[in-house]
Design a protein around this motif. Structure first.
Motif, PDB file in Angstrom:
ATOM      1  N   ILE A 219     -69.104 -35.495  63.854  1.00 27.94           N
ATOM      2  CA  ILE A 219     -68.620 -34.478  63.107  1.00 27.94           C
ATOM      3  C   ILE A 219     -67.483 -35.068  62.191  1.00 27.94           C
ATOM      4  O   ILE A 219     -67.142 -34.601  61.105  1.00 27.94           O
ATOM      5  CB  ILE A 219     -67.783 -33.535  64.180  1.00 27.94           C
ATOM      6  N   VAL A 220     -66.612 -35.844  62.641  1.00 36.54           N
ATOM      7  CA  VAL A 220     -65.579 -36.381  61.935  1.00 36.54           C
ATOM      8  C   VAL A 220     -65.914 -37.126  60.737  1.00 36.54           C
ATOM      9  O   VAL A 220     -65.541 -36.746  59.677  1.00 36.54           O
ATOM     10  CB  VAL A 220     -64.641 -37.509  62.774  1.00 36.54           C
ATOM     11  N   PHE A 221     -66.946 -37.985  60.755  1.00 35.54           N
ATOM     12  CA  PHE A 221     -67.299 -38.719  59.727  1.00 35.54           C
ATOM     13  C   PHE A 221     -68.179 -37.926  58.543  1.00 35.54           C
ATOM     14  O   PHE A 221     -68.209 -38.259  57.541  1.00 35.54           O
ATOM     15  CB  PHE A 221     -68.280 -40.010  60.258  1.00 35.54           C
ATOM     16  N   ALA A 222     -68.933 -36.881  59.241  1.00 37.08           N
ATOM     17  CA  ALA A 222     -69.379 -35.888  58.425  1.00 37.08           C
ATOM     18  C   ALA A 222     -68.510 -35.305  57.367  1.00 37.08           C
ATOM     19  O   ALA A 222     -69.075 -35.233  56.260  1.00 37.08           O
ATOM     20  CB  ALA A 222     -70.257 -35.134  59.196  1.00 37.08           C
ATOM     21  N   PHE A 223     -67.733 -34.662  58.091  1.00 38.48           N
ATOM     22  CA  PHE A 223     -66.632 -33.919  57.089  1.00 38.48           C
ATOM     23  C   PHE A 223     -65.948 -34.994  56.221  1.00 38.48           C
ATOM     24  O   PHE A 223     -65.597 -34.557  55.027  1.00 38.48           O
ATOM     25  CB  PHE A 223     -65.621 -33.158  58.195  1.00 38.48           C
ATOM     26  N   ASP A 224     -65.500 -35.874  56.651  1.00 33.95           N
ATOM     27  CA  ASP A 224     -64.644 -37.081  56.173  1.00 33.95           C
ATOM     28  C   ASP A 224     -65.467 -37.587  54.813  1.00 33.95           C
ATOM     29  O   ASP A 224     -64.973 -37.660  53.706  1.00 33.95           O
ATOM     30  CB  ASP A 224     -64.520 -38.243  57.029  1.00 33.95           C
ATOM     31  N   GLY A 225     -66.905 -37.854  55.023  1.00 34.13           N
ATOM     32  CA  GLY A 225     -67.915 -38.159  53.884  1.00 34.13           C
ATOM     33  C   GLY A 225     -67.699 -36.942  52.782  1.00 34.13           C
ATOM     34  O   GLY A 225     -67.936 -37.161  51.625  1.00 34.13           O
ATOM     35  N   PHE A 226     -68.048 -35.734  53.517  1.00 32.11           N
ATOM     36  CA  PHE A 226     -68.254 -34.719  52.481  1.00 32.11           C
ATOM     37  C   PHE A 226     -66.882 -34.078  51.477  1.00 32.11           C
ATOM     38  O   PHE A 226     -66.887 -34.260  50.394  1.00 32.11           O
ATOM     39  CB  PHE A 226     -68.519 -33.381  53.371  1.00 32.11           C
ATOM     40  N   PHE A 227     -65.711 -34.342  52.207  1.00 32.20           N
ATOM     41  CA  PHE A 227     -64.465 -34.260  51.551  1.00 32.20           C
ATOM     42  C   PHE A 227     -64.162 -35.237  50.649  1.00 32.20           C
ATOM     43  O   PHE A 227     -63.841 -35.091  49.340  1.00 32.20           O
ATOM     44  CB  PHE A 227     -63.530 -34.211  52.687  1.00 32.20           C
TER      45      PHE A 227
END
Length: 581
Positions: A135-143
């Motif tokens: 979840i962290v890296f998915a949001f981090d990548g998207f943002f």
């Protein structure tokens, strides 16, 4: 992602932990976006010759402060998101174990222990990775990707578009490899389950292995399972090993494009050297999310595959449960009736019990005799509802057994099975298994009735003696007597002894039975035994043969009938005479 619906109650309860964690991720990313701007300013002022030592010191301190802020916010998102994923792991493992406890015994006849262990360890860990780092890296990548792309476009549109030429190829690689990785991960989990099952089975049966000198054969079988596990992992590693470098290759192409085309723009004066430095740094920030796409997809593929495997177990329905018409107020006294009882384990198998008609009055003792496989244990298992009898076939105090709450039924039955399973804990806790708090006077009394008290007192730590796995540190007779004490301490209304004196000598058996008769006066008892000496004083005796009652009566009546019971009795008398001769 539908497989993760099982976790929705947990996610709802901890949503603010996830939300705050994502906010800290956003703050971390925002701070990271400031540093390239500072580098652009420093570079431009240096190129213009206007950078003073005071300004350089100011920007240096500012960059260090930003780095410190990033470190703090990274700690916070790890605390909130990764910490919550650990709580989710705890929640899911408890849910999984609790559900297994609710399932009927027949479920465990068709599911290997090693496979269930793999679900409880490997699979749940994969789900935690998806619900934490995933979840962290998915949001981090998207943002980071969106904000960085916007900034790059603001610096130079053409340079941005040209540097993003490799992106379509990255999308193709991610899509193609993701499906293959998912399938291969399922194979890895299956291979790990088989390996775990093999290890568990071997350790449980190590004494049999050694007594038959089959160590080499078992090592070969383990090596085969281990090889299968390694091959499955190597199969996954090969595709994963290709996946990551390919992504890096196409990501590196973007930097090559910038160095060539971006350097030309600086030389032509279309962008400043500071813009070039900032652009290069921002693209570096954007490279991690692009590379992380594959990693995140892999995590979610694994998590999804594992969650499906766990859901398959969680969606299993117990075969035995409290029906809607259950009489929760029912109090058990002890009268048992079997009416035309016929039972088979499945529709495709022949009946194990046929037309059993029998009444045991409250306080009476019933003895069951019969050859191996005649259905004796099945009969008492049905009384415990370890298997479900049809309605209208078994009654306790006139109430259909299917209408009695399972907890009430089993709390009021003291059962000593053939397999005297003991837990890896103290003798006292094994005897006191039915209760949460230890009551030593009651434990000691039960041990005395079961004729195991003196044996226990001979141990250095007495009742605090630790029992090895499955009771291996005790003799067969000691295990049986501790199991009897465990049933007696419940003070049940119905006591069932299923061939539980086979490992004790005749003299000890007589002492146990003498003590048991004192407490059996006040309760209904069922004794299954191959020894006629154990059951000759019972109020009523039945002889089972191929699932049917072929003889019944008292000891004297059955001897006069000159049937199977009389034959078994004479055979045992002859064996005893030969042993004493």
């Amino acid at each position: 992602m539908r497989s993760f619906k099982t976790l929705w109650p947990f996610i709802k309860e901890h949503k603010w932990m996830y939300i705050l964690g994502i906010i800290w991720v956003a703050f971390t990313d925002a701070l990271q976006l400031i540093t390239p701007q500072l580098l652009r300013t420093i570079t431009d002022r240096f190129q213009e010759g206007n950078l003073t030592l005071k300004e350089l010191l100011y920007y240096t301190v500012l960059i260090i402060a930003i780095a410190l802020g990033i470190a703090i916010f990274r700690f916070l998102w790890r605390w909130f998101v990764i910490g919550t994923s650990r709580k989710m792991e705890y929640y899911l493992r408890n849910k999984f174990f609790a559900h297994l406890q609710k399932l009927s015994t027949n479920f465990f006849n068709h599911h290997k222990t090693g496979d269930l262990m793999a679900h409880a360890t490997n699979d749940i860990n994969s789900v935690r990775m998806a619900m934490g780092p995933g979840i962290v890296f998915a949001f981090d990548g998207f943002f980071l990707t969106l904000t960085t792309l916007a900034i790059l476009l603001s610096i130079n549109v053409r340079l941005t578009l040209i540097s993003l030429i490799p992106l379509p190829f990255l999308a193709i690689i991610v899509t193609s490899f993701g499906q293959v990785i998912h399938k291969r991960f399922l194979n890895v989990q299956d291979a790990f389950s088989k390996l775990t099952d093999k290890v568990q089975e071997n350790f449980a049966g190590i004494r049999v292995v050694k007594s038959f000198v089959q160590e080499k054969f078992e090592i070969d079988k383990f090596t085969e399972a281990n090889q299968l596990n390694m091959n499955a992992n190597m199969h996954l590693v090969r595709i994963w090993g290709m996946f990551h470098p390919l992504i890096e290759v196409f990501a590196t192409l973007s930097f090559v494009i910038i160095l060539g085309y971006g350097g030309r723009l600086v030389m032509l004066g279309e962008i400043s050297l500071g813009d070039f430095v900032a652009f290069y740094t921002y693209l570096g920030l954007m490279t991690w999310p692009i590379i992380a796409i594959g990693w995140v997809i892999n995590i979610f593929q694994r998590g999804s595959a594992s969650m499906k495997r766990i859901n398959a177990i969680l969606h299993e329905k117990p075969e035995i449960y409290n029906y809607p018409d259950t009489r929760y107020e029912h109090t058990i006294k002890g009268k048992i009736e079997f009416k035309n009882l016929t039972f088979r384990y499945s529709k495709d198998t022949p009946p194990v019990l046929k037309n059993i008609n029998l009444t045991i009055k409250e306080g009476q003792t019933l003895a069951i005799v019969g050859r191996t496989g005649s259905g004796k244990t099945t009969l008492v298992n049905l009384l415990l509802r370890l298997f479900n009898p049809e309605r209208g076939q078994i009654f306790i105090d006139g109430v259909d057994i299917n209408q009695i709450p399972l907890e009430t039924l089993r709390q009021n039955i003291g059962y000593v099975p053939q397999d005297n399973f003991l837990f890896s804990t103290t003798i006292a806790e094994n005897i006191n298994f039915a209760f949460e708090k230890l009551d030593m006077p009651k434990i000691e009394e039960a041990a005395k009735i079961a004729q195991v008290y003196e044996n226990i007192m001979d141990f250095p730590k007495k009742f605090e003696t630790m029992v090895g796995e499955r009771g291996v540190t005790l003799s067969g007779g000691q295990k049986q007597r501790i199991s009897i004490a465990r049933a007696i301490i419940k003070n049940p209304k119905i006591l069932i002894l299923d061939d539980c004196l086979s490992a004790v000598d005749t003299q000890t058996e007589e002492k146990i039975l003498k003590e048991l008769r004192k407490i059996m006066k006040d309760r209904t008892s069922i004794i299954i035994s191959h020894r006629i000496s154990s059951i000759k004083d019972a109020d009523h005796i039945i002889v089972l043969e191929k699932g049917e009652i072929i003889e019944e009566g008292t000891h004297e009546e059955l001897l006069k009938a000159n049937g199977l019971y009389s034959y078994l009795y004479e055979k045992q008398l002859l064996e005893e005479n030969l042993e004493s001769a």
